[in-house]
Design an enzyme around this catalytic site. Structure first.
Site, mmCIF file in Angstrom:
data_model
loop_
_atom_site.group_PDB
_atom_site.id
_atom_site.type_symbol
_atom_site.label_atom_id
_atom_site.label_comp_id
_atom_site.label_asym_id
_atom_site.label_seq_id
_atom_site.Cartn_x
_atom_site.Cartn_y
_atom_site.Cartn_z
ATOM 1 N N HIS A 91 -17.894 43.292 -8.166
ATOM 2 C CA HIS A 91 -18.964 42.825 -9.051
ATOM 3 C C HIS A 91 -20.225 43.625 -8.699
ATOM 4 O O HIS A 91 -20.420 43.991 -7.537
ATOM 5 C CB HIS A 91 -19.170 41.334 -8.753
ATOM 6 C CG HIS A 91 -20.100 40.624 -9.689
ATOM 7 N ND1 HIS A 91 -21.468 40.739 -9.607
ATOM 8 C CD2 HIS A 91 -19.853 39.777 -10.711
ATOM 9 C CE1 HIS A 91 -22.022 39.978 -10.543
ATOM 10 N NE2 HIS A 91 -21.069 39.393 -11.228
ATOM 11 N N ASP A 128 -17.094 38.704 -0.363
ATOM 12 C CA ASP A 128 -17.696 38.061 -1.532
ATOM 13 C C ASP A 128 -16.685 37.026 -2.032
ATOM 14 O O ASP A 128 -15.670 37.382 -2.630
ATOM 15 C CB ASP A 128 -17.992 39.126 -2.593
ATOM 16 C CG ASP A 128 -18.446 38.521 -3.915
ATOM 17 O OD1 ASP A 128 -18.379 37.286 -4.076
ATOM 18 O OD2 ASP A 128 -18.862 39.300 -4.794
ATOM 19 N N GLN A 137 -15.418 34.160 -6.258
ATOM 20 C CA GLN A 137 -14.293 33.800 -7.128
ATOM 21 C C GLN A 137 -13.148 33.123 -6.400
ATOM 22 O O GLN A 137 -12.163 32.759 -7.028
ATOM 23 C CB GLN A 137 -13.766 35.058 -7.834
ATOM 24 C CG GLN A 137 -14.730 35.640 -8.846
ATOM 25 C CD GLN A 137 -15.038 34.691 -9.984
ATOM 26 O OE1 GLN A 137 -14.267 33.787 -10.304
ATOM 27 N NE2 GLN A 137 -16.182 34.882 -10.613
ATOM 28 N N LYS A 152 -19.924 28.031 -9.005
ATOM 29 C CA LYS A 152 -18.548 28.406 -9.343
ATOM 30 C C LYS A 152 -17.542 27.484 -8.662
ATOM 31 O O LYS A 152 -16.339 27.709 -8.697
ATOM 32 C CB LYS A 152 -18.295 29.855 -8.942
ATOM 33 C CG LYS A 152 -19.104 30.853 -9.790
ATOM 34 C CD LYS A 152 -18.721 32.267 -9.460
ATOM 35 C CE LYS A 152 -19.749 33.279 -9.893
ATOM 36 N NZ LYS A 152 -19.670 33.615 -11.324
ATOM 37 N N CYS A 176 -19.674 42.517 -15.426
ATOM 38 C CA CYS A 176 -20.493 43.051 -14.330
ATOM 39 C C CYS A 176 -19.641 43.842 -13.350
ATOM 40 O O CYS A 176 -19.895 43.815 -12.141
ATOM 41 C CB CYS A 176 -21.235 41.942 -13.584
ATOM 42 S SG CYS A 176 -22.368 41.014 -14.607
HETATM 43 C C1 PLP Z 1 -17.112 38.362 -7.588
HETATM 44 C C2 PLP Z 1 -18.510 37.928 -7.861
HETATM 45 N N1 PLP Z 1 -19.483 38.276 -7.017
HETATM 46 C C3 PLP Z 1 -20.753 37.893 -7.201
HETATM 47 C C4 PLP Z 1 -21.125 37.147 -8.278
HETATM 48 C C5 PLP Z 1 -22.553 36.751 -8.449
HETATM 49 O O1 PLP Z 1 -22.693 35.389 -8.309
HETATM 50 P P1 PLP Z 1 -24.082 34.679 -8.652
HETATM 51 O O2 PLP Z 1 -24.474 35.169 -10.003
HETATM 52 O O3 PLP Z 1 -23.760 33.230 -8.634
HETATM 53 O O4 PLP Z 1 -25.054 35.078 -7.598
HETATM 54 C C6 PLP Z 1 -20.157 36.774 -9.198
HETATM 55 C C7 PLP Z 1 -20.535 35.982 -10.392
HETATM 56 O O5 PLP Z 1 -20.189 36.253 -11.491
HETATM 57 C C8 PLP Z 1 -18.822 37.173 -8.981
HETATM 58 O O6 PLP Z 1 -17.856 36.831 -9.844
#
Ligand code: PLP
Lengths: 407, 140
Positions: free
Chosen positions: A124, A201, A204, A227, A365
């Site tokens: 991401h 990270d 997910q 999430k 993203c």
């Molecule tokens: C794999 C991953 N990393 C980071 C993020 C960013 O999360 P947040 O927008 O809650 O900070 C997301 C959210 O879509 C994600 O799916």
């Protein structure tokens, strides 16, 4: 005794009871954000109704109560992820801020010219851009770990990228764009073998199965409350004590200091050193309620339920024809990412929306992996434990109509 | 191929869309409008003409002939392309003053398509309308 009954679970989510565009809502955008159960909504409302005050200020009963719920939330989260101490659990705004905190504080202290940071090619943007920003400042480089056509990390390539200039390996536990589950245990021990730190990270993965950060032995672990059935604007950064102790503060302000004078300022102890300003107290309360919600269900059964939904969706999508699944890693969470050979993902998403089916379309993203696959994006249906077989069937019926419309 | 704003006016579109009462007919019509919209030649699909949306891309090419503005537009998504045709039906062949005076929100509201125009990042439609308005202001 924990049990799993999807109908009963579903009834705890008031938002799912509505109609959209004249149809009962089918919510399949859970990778973007999950819906909230009554218990989370009530916990936040009750906090504001009964306990709201600023924390760590003492002096009156309400403040003591707010501090108590705030800190017990931290304890609850520490136990939830099996951190050895609640001092290793920092509150942030979300995964994005957690990663930025590490990149800026740890990176600023530990990166120098010629150092390398490895991230997978399917990360991401939140796990790419903060590293690029700090790397640029210090003359370090961010390099992608190759991802195969099926959406799995190429482990041989990863091994060959490792050397003692690699200071950080930052990978997702689960890809938000493709659903691939990455072999993080293996990645962590290989990275530690060359002395690199590892950030996982977990945005997910956190909603999908129980995690044990001590066993994983990762140095940092980042996730978002929203999430995992909790509120937005709330996140967690777990960090090993030895890392957090030596890192400089991320932001300055109240709460994070011990003493302040114009001659010099000393910083507070963990975790407060990293929590400048009045924190998101209601967010912590909501997150604690979300943790309790997850602890109250049979997560193995929930995982099996999601796997069954994915299998059914894949099978029916195949039977429909005209659609291709993107990302077929052998280990995946219940995320179905696909394209149609007759229209743009956005067209497909709009036709689904008209039928009350909510999915996400676009590059999720994760532009680099979409570029690698040579596609502008995908349609992504992401399932959660409250989705049903009927939801899958509505998705497939919606896709049949989209095909008829657009092909 | 149809010249939007000349062969098909904003009023025509309001009349036709108002005639359908289920979403399927409405969207079929919108997709058909997109198919009627002449594709932009490769030479006009330049970086400069690109209006970035979060999901699909939109290209906008504009020219001024005898005091009137003419636009060509294209998208890689069918429904967005149909929406572009609807926008061009309102703007093509108008003077810069007329372009600026046109109430695009009211028009999309009449068509019950306002949500497409107001989603800021989704489809590039709003950015395209803003670019048309900026070019009209410049041409005043
Ligand atoms: C794999 C991953 N990393 C980071 C993020 C960013 O999360 P947040 O927008 O809650 O900070 C997301 C959210 O879509 C994600 O799916």
């Amino acid at each position: 005794m924990n049990h799993f009954d999807v109908g009963e679970l579903r009834s705890q989510f008031p938002i799912l009871q509505q109609r959209v565009n004249g149809q009962p809502l089918v919510y399949l955008d859970n990778a973007a954000t999950t819906q909230k159960p009554d218990s989370v909504i009530d916990a936040i409302a009750n906090y504001y109704r009964n306990d709201n005050a600023n924390v760590h200020r003492g002096a009156h009963a309400l403040s003591d109560r707010a501090t108590e719920v705030f800190e017990s939330a931290r304890q609850k989260v520490a136990e939830f992820i099996s951190a050895s101490s609640k001092d290793e659990v920092l509150w942030t705004r979300g995964t994005t801020e957690s990663i930025n905190l590490v990149a800026s504080s740890w990176g600023g202290q530990n990166l120098s010219a010629g150092d390398r940071i490895l991230v997978s090619a399917m990360e991401h943007h939140a796990n790419i851009v903060p590293w690029q920003m700090v790397a640029e400042k210090h003359g370090a480089r961010v390099e992608p770990i190759p991802v195969d056509a099926d959406g799995s990390i190429n482990m041989a390539a990863f091994v060959s990228l490792l050397d003692e200039r690699v200071k950080m390996v930052a990978v997702g536990h689960v890809s938000n764009a493709l659903g691939s589950i990455n072999p993080v245990s293996e990645i962590i021990s290989l990275a530690h073998g060359v002395g690199a730190r590892v950030l996982i990270d977990a945005a997910q993965s956190i909603a999908h199965w129980p995690v044990n950060v001590a066993e994983l032995n990762c140095d940092f672990y980042a996730f978002s409350a929203h999430k995992m059935f909790g509120p937005t604007g709330m996140g967690v950064l777990y960090g090993k004590r030895e890392c957090l102790e030596s890192m400089p503060p991320y932001q300055g302000g109240g709460e994070m200091i011990e003493t302040v004078s114009f001659a010099g300022t000393t910083f507070n102890k963990l975790p407060y050193k990293f929590e400048a300003g009045t924190p998101n107290i209601a967010g912590a309360v909501g997150l604690a309620a979300a943790v309790e919600f997850l602890q109250g269900i049979d997560r193995t059964a929930a995982d099996q339920h999601e796997t069954q939904l994915l299998a059914r969706a894949e099978q029916e999508l195949d039977a429909l024809g005209g659609y291709q699944i993107v990302g077929k890693a052998s280990q995946r969470v219940a995320v179905l990412s696909f394209i149609g050979d007759f229209a743009h993902p956005q067209d497909i998403g709009m036709i689904l929306d008209k039928q009350g089916v909510a999915v996400r379309t676009g590059n999720h993203c994760a532009q680099p992996i979409m570029d690698q696959f040579g596609i502008p994006g995908t349609v992504r249906a992401s399932f959660s434990l409250y989705n049903t077989v009927e939801d899958v069937d509505r998705l497939i019926a919606g896709l049949a109509k989209a095909k008829m419309f657009l092909a | 191929m149809t010249e939007f704003g000349v062969d098909v006016s904003a009023e025509d579109i309001i009349d036709t869309l108002g005639f359908f009462d289920d979403w399927e007919d409405r969207y079929k019509y919108i997709i058909d409008l997109g198919k009627e919209l002449p594709a932009l030649p490769e030479s006009a699909r330049t970086e400069q003409n690109l209006v970035r949306g979060c999901q699909s891309q939109v290209w906008l090419d504009s020219s001024l002939k005898q005091g009137k503005m003419y636009f060509g537009a294209d998208s890689d998504a069918f429904i967005v392309k149909g929406l572009l045709a609807i926008v061009l039906a309102a703007y093509n062949g108008k003077t810069p003053t007329e372009v600026n005076a046109f109430d695009i929100d009211a028009y999309f509201n009449d068509l019950s398509l306002l949500s497409h125009l107001s989603s800021t990042r989704g489809n590039g439609l709003k950015s395209m309308v803003e670019r048309i308005q900026a070019e009209a202001t410049e041409a005043l």
